[in-house]
Design a protein around this motif. Structure first.
Motif, mmCIF file in Angstrom:
data_model
loop_
_atom_site.group_PDB
_atom_site.id
_atom_site.type_symbol
_atom_site.label_atom_id
_atom_site.label_comp_id
_atom_site.label_asym_id
_atom_site.label_seq_id
_atom_site.Cartn_x
_atom_site.Cartn_y
_atom_site.Cartn_z
ATOM 1 N N VAL B 61 0.749 -1.129 -0.126
ATOM 2 C CA VAL B 61 0.050 0.009 -0.189
ATOM 3 C C VAL B 61 0.852 1.144 0.087
ATOM 4 N N ALA B 62 2.037 1.273 0.768
ATOM 5 C CA ALA B 62 2.704 2.341 0.853
ATOM 6 C C ALA B 62 3.610 2.511 -0.440
ATOM 7 N N GLY B 63 3.923 1.433 -0.994
ATOM 8 C CA GLY B 63 4.733 1.541 -2.104
ATOM 9 C C GLY B 63 4.285 1.985 -3.418
ATOM 10 N N ALA B 64 2.728 1.730 -3.224
ATOM 11 C CA ALA B 64 1.791 2.141 -4.693
ATOM 12 C C ALA B 64 2.047 3.575 -4.540
ATOM 13 N N VAL B 65 2.238 4.694 -4.050
ATOM 14 C CA VAL B 65 2.251 5.933 -4.162
ATOM 15 C C VAL B 65 3.053 6.317 -5.363
ATOM 16 N N ILE B 136 7.210 -0.494 -20.402
ATOM 17 C CA ILE B 136 6.498 -0.889 -19.323
ATOM 18 C C ILE B 136 7.551 -1.228 -18.298
ATOM 19 N N ASP B 137 7.051 -0.638 -17.052
ATOM 20 C CA ASP B 137 8.111 -1.061 -15.919
ATOM 21 C C ASP B 137 7.850 -2.640 -15.356
ATOM 22 N N PHE B 138 8.862 -3.100 -14.801
ATOM 23 C CA PHE B 138 8.908 -4.357 -13.969
ATOM 24 C C PHE B 138 9.290 -4.038 -12.510
ATOM 25 N N LEU B 139 8.517 -4.453 -11.688
ATOM 26 C CA LEU B 139 8.924 -4.306 -10.165
ATOM 27 C C LEU B 139 8.619 -5.716 -9.693
ATOM 28 N N SER B 140 9.636 -6.176 -8.959
ATOM 29 C CA SER B 140 9.644 -7.509 -8.360
ATOM 30 C C SER B 140 8.390 -7.417 -7.093
ATOM 31 N N TYR B 141 7.843 -8.144 -6.496
ATOM 32 C CA TYR B 141 7.122 -8.107 -5.556
ATOM 33 C C TYR B 141 7.511 -7.329 -4.296
ATOM 34 N N GLU B 142 9.001 -7.764 -4.220
ATOM 35 C CA GLU B 142 9.560 -6.693 -3.138
ATOM 36 C C GLU B 142 9.886 -5.441 -3.505
ATOM 37 N N ARG B 143 10.014 -5.324 -4.625
ATOM 38 C CA ARG B 143 10.289 -3.843 -5.155
ATOM 39 C C ARG B 143 9.075 -2.623 -5.129
ATOM 40 N N CYS B 144 7.945 -3.352 -5.035
ATOM 41 C CA CYS B 144 6.917 -2.506 -5.052
ATOM 42 C C CYS B 144 6.533 -2.375 -3.725
ATOM 43 N N ARG B 145 7.352 -2.774 -2.767
ATOM 44 C CA ARG B 145 6.889 -2.254 -1.391
ATOM 45 C C ARG B 145 7.674 -1.039 -0.869
ATOM 46 N N ALA B 146 7.131 -0.432 0.127
ATOM 47 C CA ALA B 146 7.890 0.596 0.756
ATOM 48 C C ALA B 146 7.702 0.510 2.194
ATOM 49 N N ASP B 147 8.331 1.007 2.977
ATOM 50 C CA ASP B 147 8.308 0.994 4.595
ATOM 51 C C ASP B 147 7.139 2.121 4.826
ATOM 52 N N VAL B 149 5.879 3.058 7.668
ATOM 53 C CA VAL B 149 6.028 4.034 8.490
ATOM 54 C C VAL B 149 6.694 5.366 7.783
ATOM 55 N N GLY B 150 5.538 6.269 7.735
ATOM 56 C CA GLY B 150 6.105 7.534 7.260
ATOM 57 C C GLY B 150 6.005 7.823 5.840
ATOM 58 N N ALA B 151 5.841 6.680 5.096
ATOM 59 C CA ALA B 151 5.836 6.675 3.478
ATOM 60 C C ALA B 151 4.472 7.581 3.037
ATOM 61 N N GLY B 152 3.670 7.465 4.064
ATOM 62 C CA GLY B 152 2.382 8.460 3.594
ATOM 63 C C GLY B 152 1.298 7.466 2.951
ATOM 64 N N GLY B 153 1.636 6.380 2.301
ATOM 65 C CA GLY B 153 0.453 5.571 1.734
ATOM 66 C C GLY B 153 -0.405 5.003 2.768
#
Lengths: 100, 504
Positions: B61-65, B136-147, B149-153
């Motif tokens: 969710v946080a990484g989706a921003v 087209i961008d490729f993101l691994s499952y891990e790379r589409c995540r963000a912390d 806390v504080g990421a705002g998502g």
């Protein structure tokens, strides 16, 4: 003709190749990586049981059971050949050869 | 005709807010209990707890921003916990997701510029990178995540939609739009029907990218707290292991039961299994009997579609007389038979349904998908018996059902027609002696072209193994009707005895 691992493996490679409409698979080639699907896998195993299955329904079913599990773990001719040899199932045991 | 109706869903435990809200409850209730366990191909498993799954989804969710706003994300679903977290997190962030099974030939089609429905990002396992076209961008499952806390998502006010591929009854495949709440609601329907609790362990021997696995297995586990076992690639031995160990409910296709039953010969009868569910196609009666003997419980057929969600199910999980129907309506489902022939048999007609999980339309299309009173025409010919059970008499679809995977014959024919040696082609399905459908291609060929070359052409063009015709039949010409359309029945009659290649 011998019925060692390499002979059984060659027979299986040939059956797999025929199911994929191509030449025989090498002993270490993976049937699914070469374009096999579950339906073709069942075909190959049925043919394998037909050509080298042990006589008698019970033993043929035991072989089928092991082969079915094995092909989804190790779909190479060499891998399946080991299973056949462990069941003392070799080409010709059922009275038929792979080419007919 | 009086419409039949299922029980009304009890709604207990149902909450709005999509699957993430449900997941948070599971985290609060039993943080350290096993949520999803995925068998690795090479042995061993990948296990996450409810707390870990929630944290991963929350980080998505946080990484989706950082994703392009408004563009759907194609998610390659490899059935691992990380793929589940991506689906749950992205939809909670308001992103529309298009789940696609690993290895699907539709991946290339969907991303081709002419067909792309607006996808700019692909999320998938590490190994899937590099297959997407420029732009087209490729993101691994891990790379589409963000912390988080504080990421705002934060979870979006409007959750994303789940976009699902459907084979389409004829012609090109379509994309079905479901609000993620349909997936959650569908999960509750399975929870209620099967009486799922945290003591259950569900085994999904089906892909989580398709609605049966996504709703019946993943969403049902998330809303009930049941543990879920999945596998990267179908392996009957792993399914058998799970059944011997702790599985209580199994989800499979008829082909799964065909492959699993012989394997179970060498294992103990599943100790805890209390329900076996089959969906994706009709289950032959003899196979049902063999599977029941091996499993210790009957295999119950569930009937539904991508557009409608679950329509009906066989409710006798513990046993009972063999049931030739597809069961009773699911909770909240209404059935209506629209008579085709006023003088025809009573109680027979085209099946229309009103379901609480009906789709919201096809992507890129407008116009109503239901009658004014909310009924959707499945196109299937059906009968309802005096006991209220539904019987399917004929399907309208022209797809070929290969082990539960729907193959679009028009698409396969188009690929074959692109080969310079193919002058004419017709692709259809035929059912073999074991009850499985296989893809058949009747071809008119130029000199020097043979089936081996055509099979290789299909593979090179990216068709999945189960889409490549299982048999090719060479004809001097395709029989056609006076209207110029290929005469399907005449083709079938002309080709079925001897496929070319079998004599090779």
């Amino acid at each position: 003709m011998g019925n060692g691992l390499s002979d059984v493996s060659a027979t299986i490679g040939e059956l797999m190749g025929r199911a994929l409409l191509r030449g025989p698979l090498a002993p270490d080639e993976d049937f699914f990586d070469c374009g096999g699907d579950s339906v073709r896998a069942v075909d190959v195993l049925q043919q394998l049981i037909d050509v080298c299955g042990p006589p008698g329904t019970e033993t043929a079913e035991a072989l089928r059971s092991t082969l079915l599990e094995t092909i989804f773990e190790d779909a190479t001719p060499a891998g399946l050949a080991k299973v056949c040899l462990a069941h003392a199932a070799v080409p010709g045991a059922a009275g038929g050869g792979p080419s007919h | 005709m009086r419409p039949a109706e299922g029980r009304v869903i009890d709604g207990s435990g149902a909450a709005s807010g999509g699957l993430l809200t449900e997941l948070r409850r599971r985290r609060d209730e039993r943080p350290h209990a096993a949520a999803i366990r995925t068998a690795r191909q090479t042995g061993g498993d990948h296990l996450v707890t409810w707390a870990q799954l929630y944290d991963a989804a929350r980080a998505v969710v946080a990484g989706a921003v950082a994703l392009p706003p408004g563009a759907p994300v194609l998610v390659i679903v490899d059935n691992t916990p990380a793929s589940a977290a991506a689906l749950i997190g992205l939809t909670a962030a308001g992103v529309d997701v298009l789940p696609v099974e690993e290895g699907s030939s539709y991946l290339a089609d969907l991303l081709a510029p002419a067909r792309n429905p607006g996808v700019r990002t692909v999320v998938g396992p590490d190994g899937a990178a590099g297959t997407e076209p420029a732009g087209i961008d490729f993101l691994s499952y891990e790379r589409c995540r963000a912390d988080p806390v504080g990421a705002g998502g934060v979870p979006a006010r409007r959750p994303g939609e789940v976009l699902q591929l459907t084979s389409g009854s004829a012609g090109e495949p379509k994309i079905v739009r479901h609000p993620v709440d349909n997936v959650r609601h569908g999960g509750h329907t399975y929870r209620q029907i099967l009486g799922l609790t945290p003591a259950d362990v569900l085994v999904a021997a089906v892909p989580l990218a398709h609605s049966f696995g996504l709703v019946g297995a993943l969403a049902a586990a998330v809303v009930s707290g049941a543990g879920l076992r999945t596998m990267r690639r179908f392996q009957p031995g792993r399914v058998a292991d799970a059944l011997t160990e702790d599985a209580t409910v199994l989800f499979g296709t008829p082909l799964l039961y065909r492959l699993l039953t012989p394997v179970l010969r060498r294992r103990a009868t599943p100790a805890r299994l209390r329900a076996a569910v089959s969906s994706g196609g009709p289950l032959a009666a003899d196979l049902g009997e063999r599977a029941r003997a091996a499993l210790g419980v009957p295999v119950c057929q569930f009937y539904g579609s991508t557009e409608t969600g679950l329509i009906s199910y066989q409710p006798d999980f513990a046993g009972g007389a063999p049931d030739p129907s597809v069961g009773v309506p699911a909770p909240g489902v209404r059935l209506r038979l629209v008579s085709v022939d006023p003088d025809g048999a009573p109680g027979v007609g085209h099946l229309s349904v009103r379901t609480p999980t009906l789709f919201h339309g096809y992507l890129g299309a407008s116009g109503p998908v239901t009658t004014p009173d909310g009924f959707y025409d499945t196109g299937d010919l059906a009968r309802i018996d005096t006991g209220g059970r539904l019987h399917l008499l004929g399907r309208k679809d022209t797809f070929v059902n290969v082990g539960g995977r729907k193959v679009n014959p028009t698409r396969v024919a188009r690929v074959l027609g692109d080969h310079p040696g193919v002058r004419d082609v017709f692709v259809f399905g035929a059912t073999d002696a074991g009850g499985e459908q296989r893809v058949q291609a009747a071809v008119v060929l130029g000199p020097g072209t043979g089936p081996a070359e055509l099979a290789e052409h299909c593979r090179t063009r990216g068709l999945a193994p189960y889409e490549v015709p299982h048999e090719f039949h060479r004809l001097p010409r395709l029989p056609r009707t006076a209207m110029g359309k290929v005469d399907r029945q005449a083709v079938v009659a002309a080709v079925v005895p001897v496929p070319i290649g079998s004599e090779a």
